[in-house]
Design a protein around this motif. Sequence first.
Motif, PDB file in Angstrom:
ATOM      1  N   ASP A 269      -2.958  -5.675  -0.247  1.00 16.86           N
ATOM      2  CA  ASP A 269      -3.390  -3.978  -0.028  1.00 16.86           C
ATOM      3  C   ASP A 269      -4.293  -3.410  -1.260  1.00 16.86           C
ATOM      4  O   ASP A 269      -4.290  -2.318  -1.499  1.00 16.86           O
TER       5      ASP A 269
ATOM      6  N   GLY B 209       1.309   3.925  -3.050  1.00 15.77           N
ATOM      7  CA  GLY B 209       1.369   5.633  -2.969  1.00 15.77           C
ATOM      8  C   GLY B 209       2.462   6.198  -3.465  1.00 15.77           C
ATOM      9  O   GLY B 209       2.505   7.371  -3.851  1.00 15.77           O
TER      10      GLY B 209
ATOM     11  N   THR C 186      -6.046  -0.082  -0.780  1.00 12.14           N
ATOM     12  CA  THR C 186      -5.329   1.170  -0.824  1.00 12.14           C
ATOM     13  C   THR C 186      -5.236   2.197  -1.944  1.00 12.14           C
ATOM     14  O   THR C 186      -5.083   3.191  -2.137  1.00 12.14           O
TER      15      THR C 186
ATOM     16  N   GLY D 173       0.876  -1.152  -0.033  1.00 15.36           N
ATOM     17  CA  GLY D 173       0.076   0.079   0.071  1.00 15.36           C
ATOM     18  C   GLY D 173       0.759   1.063  -0.018  1.00 15.36           C
ATOM     19  O   GLY D 173       0.468   2.124  -0.816  1.00 15.36           O
TER      20      GLY D 173
ATOM     21  N   THR E  98      -9.779  -2.068  -8.887  1.00 16.10           N
ATOM     22  CA  THR E  98      -9.616  -3.110  -7.578  1.00 16.10           C
ATOM     23  C   THR E  98     -10.861  -3.937  -7.008  1.00 16.10           C
ATOM     24  O   THR E  98     -10.482  -4.937  -6.770  1.00 16.10           O
TER      25      THR E  98
ATOM     26  N   VAL F 109      -7.394   5.018  -2.659  1.00 15.20           N
ATOM     27  CA  VAL F 109      -7.326   5.964  -1.598  1.00 15.20           C
ATOM     28  C   VAL F 109      -6.010   6.937  -2.100  1.00 15.20           C
ATOM     29  O   VAL F 109      -6.003   8.152  -1.547  1.00 15.20           O
ATOM     30  N   VAL F 110      -4.883   6.149  -2.375  1.00 14.79           N
ATOM     31  CA  VAL F 110      -3.819   6.907  -2.623  1.00 14.79           C
ATOM     32  C   VAL F 110      -3.928   7.684  -4.070  1.00 14.79           C
ATOM     33  O   VAL F 110      -2.914   8.734  -4.124  1.00 14.79           O
TER      34      VAL F 110
END
Length: 145
Positions: free
Chosen positions: A56, A12, A59, A8, A111, A62-63
């Motif tokens: 992960d 990012g 994530t 994750g 994802t 989100v990133v």
Amino acid sequence: MPNPRLTGLGGGLFCGATMFALACLDQLLFGASLVVYGVLFLPVCALTALWVRRGDIVTAPVVVPIAFAFGLLPVADGGGGFGGELMGLVTALATQAGWLYGGTLVAGVITTVRKIRLMSRRAAQRRAAAAQGPRPEVRPRRRPA
């Protein structure tokens, strides 16, 4: 095509560093075109969502928006000083929200599909294991004294 598996944090860092580098390149070649930046953002989102490892996977969506905002720093049209740069960043985020939402949607869809495939694969393995019947009992070996 390479098949890296990023954590994750690695996803990012990959996404943020790539977007920052592409923004610097955009500023040099195209005079800080936000449309070019937005177009380049979409494949980076797809690669981030594809390359993050299974554990992960959540994530990636989100990133991606964080990397979009970080990458905007070189191309945001800000005035002098910290306040001007901050206003330029906020303005760029507001005017380029479509690219931000689109990239986040791309990462989210990829994802989600990966997660569904992973869950169905695990369910098929459980069904196959249940169809084979119970496992024979394995007794631990005793060490000679």
